[in-house]
Design a protein around this motif. Structure first.
Motif, PDB file in Angstrom:
ATOM      1  N   GLU A 134      58.825  45.501  44.189  1.00  0.00           N
ATOM      2  CA  GLU A 134      59.141  44.335  45.019  1.00  0.00           C
ATOM      3  C   GLU A 134      59.322  43.093  44.148  1.00  0.00           C
ATOM      4  O   GLU A 134      60.230  42.280  44.398  1.00  0.00           O
ATOM      5  CB  GLU A 134      58.030  44.110  46.041  1.00  0.00           C
ATOM      6  CG  GLU A 134      58.258  42.918  46.952  1.00  0.00           C
ATOM      7  CD  GLU A 134      59.496  43.056  47.809  1.00  0.00           C
ATOM      8  OE1 GLU A 134      60.059  42.014  48.194  1.00  0.00           O
ATOM      9  OE2 GLU A 134      59.939  44.201  48.074  1.00  0.00           O
ATOM     10  N   GLN A 135      58.504  42.925  43.122  1.00  0.00           N
ATOM     11  CA  GLN A 135      58.626  41.753  42.270  1.00  0.00           C
ATOM     12  C   GLN A 135      59.899  41.799  41.425  1.00  0.00           C
ATOM     13  O   GLN A 135      60.491  40.761  41.138  1.00  0.00           O
ATOM     14  CB  GLN A 135      57.392  41.617  41.386  1.00  0.00           C
ATOM     15  CG  GLN A 135      56.156  41.211  42.170  1.00  0.00           C
ATOM     16  CD  GLN A 135      54.978  40.943  41.265  1.00  0.00           C
ATOM     17  OE1 GLN A 135      55.004  40.045  40.441  1.00  0.00           O
ATOM     18  NE2 GLN A 135      53.925  41.722  41.416  1.00  0.00           N
ATOM     19  N   GLN A 138      62.625  40.727  43.777  1.00  0.00           N
ATOM     20  CA  GLN A 138      62.619  39.291  44.039  1.00  0.00           C
ATOM     21  C   GLN A 138      62.935  38.457  42.803  1.00  0.00           C
ATOM     22  O   GLN A 138      63.148  37.252  42.911  1.00  0.00           O
ATOM     23  CB  GLN A 138      61.254  38.876  44.597  1.00  0.00           C
ATOM     24  CG  GLN A 138      60.947  39.440  45.969  1.00  0.00           C
ATOM     25  CD  GLN A 138      59.589  39.016  46.480  1.00  0.00           C
ATOM     26  OE1 GLN A 138      58.832  38.324  45.798  1.00  0.00           O
ATOM     27  NE2 GLN A 138      59.260  39.421  47.693  1.00  0.00           N
ATOM     28  N   ALA A 140      60.824  38.093  40.203  1.00  0.00           N
ATOM     29  CA  ALA A 140      59.619  37.619  39.525  1.00  0.00           C
ATOM     30  C   ALA A 140      59.359  38.408  38.251  1.00  0.00           C
ATOM     31  O   ALA A 140      58.734  37.906  37.318  1.00  0.00           O
ATOM     32  CB  ALA A 140      58.416  37.719  40.460  1.00  0.00           C
TER      33      ALA A 140
END
Length: 303
Positions: A134-135, A138, A140
């Motif tokens: 997920e990071q 996104q 990140a």
């Protein structure tokens, strides 16, 4: 709207206060507060609810912060692309990894990359596979090393499989299985387990094997790192299952092979938009091509 204003808002959101945000950004608090107030006036909405004890994002702030992060990352990426075009790799390399990564010697590879690209800021974060993916999605993280069940599909990232292996059981000295070379899932189902958190990719690797065999198991202790899993098993609180490549590094435990053995794959993932110059250089050092031919994996997200 200025990038610096976005940077201040993100800093307040991440640190939870104006004072800590000002310290992070190396400015006086009054200047930071003034710039955020200017931005709120321009947007026509308050981004923070301020009290004497806390600072919290408003509904408008919750919407603004993720987009601000993306804008800041895009600006940094643009700068890095220009610098790379001049022949020098700069910027950041944010790497994520599970605690059981075994397909690469991550410490050695990061050290080698620092020697090759000394002007890149390197960071490392240890987390569960789902959170790491997920990071990366996104923005990140630039690159993440994850472990998934074979056949699991990911969304919004590119990936390459690095290794495939099996899980083995680890038991403490004196355990009835300690002297055995192998055991069955049915026999292990009678044990109390130390395992990773429910819903995580690491947990699914074992759960799916038990489910396929028509078995259930009791998990009394949930952890997020293999090191703490090993500590609890050494204390006699339960048995665990970890990748075979990692088990030999856990001192004071006995390794027992399992039939049928749960399987997992180790993969490296990076942005579906393509890697930053630093990430591309790092992946190239691992022998991983990231050119236009690499495709973004699509399908149902694994967790």
């Amino acid at each position: 709207m200025e990038l610096q204003q976005m940077r201040y808002v993100v800093a307040v959101a991440e640190t939870g206060g104006f004072t800590r945000a000002a310290e992070r950004c190396h400015v006086v608090q009054s200047a930071l507060s003034h710039q955020i107030a200017r931005l709120e006036k321009e947007l026509g909405a308050r981004l923070f609810d301020r009290t004497s004890r806390s600072v919290r994002l408003t509904a408008a702030g919750e919407v603004f912060v993720p987009v601000a992060r993306q804008a800041l990352q895009a600006a940094e990426r643009a700068r890095a692309e220009v610098e790379a075009a001049t022949g020098e790799v700069r910027g950041r390399l944010a790497v994520g990894a599970i605690s059981t990564v075994a397909a690469v010697d991550l410490a050695r590879e990061l050290g080698a990359f620092r020697n090759r690209c000394p002007k890149v800021r390197i960071g490392l974060q240890m987390e569960m596979s789902d959170a790491l993916i997920e990071q990366v999605r996104q923005g990140a993280l630039d690159v993440a090393f994850v472990g998934l069940v074979p056949g699991a599909r990911t969304v919004g990232v590119r990936e390459k499989e690095l290794a495939r292996g099996e899980l083995v059981a680890v038991v403490p000295p004196g355990h009835p299985l300690a002297g055995r070379e192998w055991t069955t899932l049915a026999r292990l189902a009678r044990e109390t387990f130390v395992d990773f958190t429910a819903g995580s990719a690491a947990r699914r690797q074992r759960d799916e094997a038990f489910r396929a065999a028509g078995l259930t198991s009791e998990v009394a202790f949930e952890v997020t790192t293999v090191e703490f899993l090993a500590k609890l098993v050494r204390a006699g609180l339960g048995v665990g299952m970890v990748p075979e490549a990692i088990a030999s590094e856990l001192s004071g435990l006995h390794i027992v092979r399992v039939r049928p053995a749960p399987e997992r794959t180790e993969r490296v993932v990076w942005s579906a938009l393509g890697p930053s110059p630093a990430a591309a250089a790092f992946l190239a050092g691992l022998g991983i091509e990231t050119g236009p031919g690499e495709r973004s994996r699509a399908g149902a997200r694994d967790g």
